[in-house]
Write a protein that holds these residues in place. Structure first.
Motif, PDB file in Angstrom:
ATOM      1  N   ARG A  56       1.192  -0.725   0.085  1.00  0.00           N
ATOM      2  CA  ARG A  56      -0.568   0.438  -0.066  1.00  0.00           C
ATOM      3  C   ARG A  56       1.420   1.312  -0.019  1.00  0.00           C
ATOM      4  N   ARG A  59       2.969   5.919   3.901  1.00  0.00           N
ATOM      5  CA  ARG A  59       2.968   7.564   4.561  1.00  0.00           C
ATOM      6  C   ARG A  59       4.050   8.054   5.642  1.00  0.00           C
ATOM      7  N   LEU A  60       5.003   7.015   6.158  1.00  0.00           N
ATOM      8  CA  LEU A  60       5.223   6.983   6.893  1.00  0.00           C
ATOM      9  C   LEU A  60       7.252   7.818   6.629  1.00  0.00           C
ATOM     10  N   ARG A  61       7.039   9.169   7.309  1.00  0.00           N
ATOM     11  CA  ARG A  61       8.354  10.197   6.663  1.00  0.00           C
ATOM     12  C   ARG A  61       9.446  10.397   8.382  1.00  0.00           C
ATOM     13  N   SER A  62       9.892   8.887   9.093  1.00  0.00           N
ATOM     14  CA  SER A  62      10.884   9.235   9.874  1.00  0.00           C
ATOM     15  C   SER A  62      12.080   8.413   9.372  1.00  0.00           C
ATOM     16  N   ASP A  63      12.718   7.981  10.638  1.00  0.00           N
ATOM     17  CA  ASP A  63      14.054   7.195  10.508  1.00  0.00           C
ATOM     18  C   ASP A  63      13.723   5.728  10.003  1.00  0.00           C
ATOM     19  N   THR A  65      14.490   2.434  11.953  1.00  0.00           N
ATOM     20  CA  THR A  65      14.975   1.990  12.976  1.00  0.00           C
ATOM     21  C   THR A  65      15.052   0.326  13.580  1.00  0.00           C
TER      22      THR A  65
ATOM     23  N   GLU B 143       3.465  17.493   2.279  1.00  0.00           N
ATOM     24  CA  GLU B 143       3.879  16.824   2.490  1.00  0.00           C
ATOM     25  C   GLU B 143       4.904  15.630   2.337  1.00  0.00           C
ATOM     26  N   HIS B 144       4.106  15.770   0.536  1.00  0.00           N
ATOM     27  CA  HIS B 144       5.084  13.903   0.305  1.00  0.00           C
ATOM     28  C   HIS B 144       5.555  15.196  -1.704  1.00  0.00           C
ATOM     29  N   TYR B 259      -7.759  14.920   9.068  1.00  0.00           N
ATOM     30  CA  TYR B 259      -7.668  12.997   8.991  1.00  0.00           C
ATOM     31  C   TYR B 259      -8.069  12.315  10.274  1.00  0.00           C
ATOM     32  N   SER B 273       6.333  17.372   6.572  1.00  0.00           N
ATOM     33  CA  SER B 273       6.338  15.127   5.840  1.00  0.00           C
ATOM     34  C   SER B 273       5.477  15.342   7.392  1.00  0.00           C
ATOM     35  N   GLY B 276       2.785  12.977   7.957  1.00  0.00           N
ATOM     36  CA  GLY B 276       2.482  11.070   7.164  1.00  0.00           C
ATOM     37  C   GLY B 276       2.679  10.506   8.372  1.00  0.00           C
ATOM     38  N   THR B 277       4.165  10.390   9.245  1.00  0.00           N
ATOM     39  CA  THR B 277       4.555   9.660  10.493  1.00  0.00           C
ATOM     40  C   THR B 277       2.916  10.281  11.811  1.00  0.00           C
ATOM     41  N   ARG B 279      -0.390  10.293  10.032  1.00  0.00           N
ATOM     42  CA  ARG B 279      -1.457   9.684   9.997  1.00  0.00           C
ATOM     43  C   ARG B 279      -1.342   8.287  10.522  1.00  0.00           C
ATOM     44  N   GLU B 280       0.141   7.446  10.713  1.00  0.00           N
ATOM     45  CA  GLU B 280       0.187   6.057  11.175  1.00  0.00           C
ATOM     46  C   GLU B 280       0.258   5.917  12.813  1.00  0.00           C
ATOM     47  N   ASP B 283      -4.364   5.973  13.345  1.00  0.00           N
ATOM     48  CA  ASP B 283      -4.171   4.460  13.139  1.00  0.00           C
ATOM     49  C   ASP B 283      -4.129   4.101  14.106  1.00  0.00           C
ATOM     50  N   ASN B 360      14.329  12.380  14.264  1.00  0.00           N
ATOM     51  CA  ASN B 360      14.448  11.309  14.222  1.00  0.00           C
ATOM     52  C   ASN B 360      12.666  11.608  15.672  1.00  0.00           C
ATOM     53  N   VAL B 361      11.552  11.319  14.804  1.00  0.00           N
ATOM     54  CA  VAL B 361      10.383  10.980  15.034  1.00  0.00           C
ATOM     55  C   VAL B 361       9.332   9.879  15.268  1.00  0.00           C
ATOM     56  N   PRO B 362       9.729   8.969  15.895  1.00  0.00           N
ATOM     57  CA  PRO B 362       8.974   7.109  14.722  1.00  0.00           C
ATOM     58  C   PRO B 362       7.897   7.604  15.854  1.00  0.00           C
ATOM     59  N   VAL B 363       6.477   6.554  15.712  1.00  0.00           N
ATOM     60  CA  VAL B 363       5.484   6.490  14.667  1.00  0.00           C
ATOM     61  C   VAL B 363       5.250   6.289  16.740  1.00  0.00           C
ATOM     62  N   GLU B 364       5.733   5.729  17.415  1.00  0.00           N
ATOM     63  CA  GLU B 364       5.740   4.936  18.453  1.00  0.00           C
ATOM     64  C   GLU B 364       5.575   6.102  19.495  1.00  0.00           C
TER      65      GLU B 364
END
Lengths: 182, 386
Positions: A56, A59-63, A65, B143-144, B259, B273, B276-277, B279-280, B283, B360-364
């Motif tokens: 799919r 969308r993720l825009r992070s490093d 890891t 964003e992209h 969203y 950008s 995008g993260t 959004r995840e 969800d 870095n800013v991860p989803v978690e």
């Protein structure tokens, strides 16, 4: 989602390899995202290429890891910090003349590949990226060898036949190694 | 399920997507000075020109200051003008940014958001463009890569309709150097979307006229009242451009994007950008039973204050994610949103300095943040994310 990090030194072709790998996966019908990060890009400084592939849109825009697989163009860059970018059990293909048993790394699947020897044998001098890509695709199980070769054919700036030969030799070598281990 | 293999997508990085948008928009003049991480935009335009596919006066002057001076001068003749820059280059242009908007030049500029020195860096951070927020330029954030292509085309339409310069921004590396599937629209669709319109004022050697000459207090005052009136039209113009682009390409845009905001108990608010993260994260939070949503600000100047208030009207908590830093104050989107909400009912706001300097800013991290702050004590102080 498949996540990959490729690390090399500026000028070695890590960024190109990331783009070629992404194109091959894209040509097989996957959505891809690949981006390079570097400081003041100079020949010899570390350059990383980060690749995501999924069924799919991404969308993720992070490093990345917790990569599923790491490709290391230069053994001298294979340190703790780089290995930590892979998840537990991640595949690590490293450009090295040493044997797998020489690497004492826990929780990572190290596959050494002598990219330099393959490059030399195929009249590629020190240019190792096609060899490493072939080996990496074999170890990863995707994309298909023919997908990688099609991309090399379209994008190699010179020595197309030699690039293809190096890619095929490395692919066969790694596929053979994995068969032996299985 | 895989992508349809017969679709029209091609792999482009964000900067090359911008160059494609510019090629299709067809500017007459483009003065550009290279700077990392903007340079691939200029390189691609030069490549297009070398292929005979980009008929444009491509100027490469000795600095960004000169590039903007040339852009203003070219625009004053009625030409369609594009330029691109990043960080130090944008800041070197600063005085001429005021000049361009004051003289009502509909220049379109693409800025790649990069950390301002010192220390020297190349990392995604929006402080460069946000610190130009008072220069009278319309500001949009993408964003992209696909949105960057689409927005740079829309920017010409918006700029030429209100005769104000428009700056479109995307983040270094995460967008500028991210190679992704991008759909490049048909040239005819872009031509129809972007008809040439006559300017209200231009310089011509055959007509005795000057632009930007010394003015008395009354005239200077009037120029700002006119800019104010022009800015007041931008929100609707942006909506119209986004809607018409949707009709032409299937990809519609608005001044902001909501969203999964239906019934949301908590909303992230961000730009660029980071969305995008986020959004995840939204969800993942919804999956875990916390009704989260996100509001992504696309038009930053003029700030769509009423639309922001409406989007956040029934939301108890909003977490603003600022990838920028105004020392002594905090995150700039946080300040702007607080100002927009002042005197109105709105969510409890928290301002996070998230990803400043490109960390870095991860989803978690965002998921944890939502859990931690949904019932936290109110604070106006900026909160640093490690």
């Amino acid at each position: 989602m498949l996540e990959i990090v490729i690390l090399g030194r500026g000028g070695q072709g890590a960024q190109t390899a990331g783009n070629q790998l992404a194109r091959a996966l894209f040509d097989e019908g996957l959505f891809v995202q690949v981006f390079a990060t570097y400081g003041g890009a100079r020949r010899g400084t570390p350059v990383a290429s980060s690749l995501r592939a999924d069924t799919r849109p991404i969308r993720l825009r992070s490093d990345i890891t917790r990569a599923d697989a790491l490709l290391c163009f230069d053994e001298s860059l294979l340190n703790e910090a780089f290995l930590r970018r892979g998840r537990e059990g991640a595949l690590v293909l490293v450009n090295s003349a040493r044997e797998a048993a020489d690497f004492t790394v826990a929780d990572r699947r190290i596959v050494p590949l002598d990219g330099r020897a393959i490059a030399r044998r195929n009249d590629m001098g020190k240019v190792v990226n096609s060899a490493l890509l072939g080996g990496f695709a074999a170890a990863l199980g995707q994309p298909a060898l023919e997908s990688i070769c099609a991309v090399i054919e379209q994008t190699a700036p010179a020595k197309v036949a030699q690039n293809l030969a190096a890619c095929r030799e490395a692919h066969a070598l790694v596929a053979g190694q994995l068969e032996e281990m299985a | 399920m895989n992508r349809m293999l017969n679709d029209d997508l091609q792999l482009l990085n964000g900067n090359h997507a911008v160059a494609w948008g510019v090629r299709l928009a067809g500017p007459d003049v483009a003065p550009v000075y290279p700077i990392t991480p903007q340079t691939p935009i200029l390189e691609k335009l030069i490549a297009f020109q070398a292929e005979g596919k980009f008929d444009c006066d491509l100027l490469t002057p000795e600095s960004e200051h000169s590039a903007m001076a040339a852009a203003v001068a070219a625009s004053a003749t009625g030409a369609r003008v594009f330029t691109a820059t990043s960080s130090q280059g944008l800041m070197l242009m600063h005085e001429l940014l005021h000049y361009a908007s004051g003289a009502r030049m509909p220049i379109v500029m693409f800025n790649v958001n990069r950390t301002p020195a010192a220390p020297w860096g190349f990392w995604p951070d929006q402080t460069d463009s946000l610190s130009q927020r008072d220069t009278g330029w319309v500001q949009l954030y993408s964003e992209h890569p696909q949105e960057s292509l689409d927005t740079v085309v829309q920017a010409f339409r918006i700029a030429e309709a209100c005769e104000l310069p428009v700056m479109v921004n995307h983040d270094a590396f995460y967008v500028s150097h991210a190679v992704e599937p991008v759909s490049v629209p048909e040239a005819k669709a872009v031509r129809d979307f972007l008809p040439r319109r006559e300017r209200s004022l231009w310089l011509d050697t055959g007509i005795g006229r000057s632009i930007g000459a010394p003015a008395g207090q009354e005239a200077w005052h009037a120029s700002r009242r006119e800019m104010d009136a022009a800015m007041a039209r931008v929100e609707d113009l942006t909506r119209e451009a986004g809607r018409l682009w949707g009709e032409a390409t299937g990809r519609a845009y608005d001044v902001l994007e909501a969203y999964r905001m239906e019934g949301a108990q908590l909303a992230f608010v961000t730009m660029g950008s980071m969305a995008g993260t986020a959004r995840e994260a939204v969800d993942a939070l919804r999956e875990a039973g916390l009704a989260a949503g996100m509001v992504r600000l696309r038009l930053f100047r003029p700030l769509p204050a009423a639309a922001l208030r409406a989007a956040l009207a029934d939301i108890p908590v909003a977490l603003v994610l600022d990838r920028n830093f105004s020392p002594g104050m905090g995150g700039i989107v946080h300040q702007e949103l607080a100002a927009a909400l002042y005197g109105h009912d709105g969510p409890r706001l928290y301002g996070f300095l998230a990803g400043v300097g490109g960390i870095n800013v991860p989803v978690e991290r965002l998921v944890a943040l939502a859990r931690e702050y949904r019932d936290a004590a109110p604070t106006h102080a900026p909160i640093w994310l490690e």
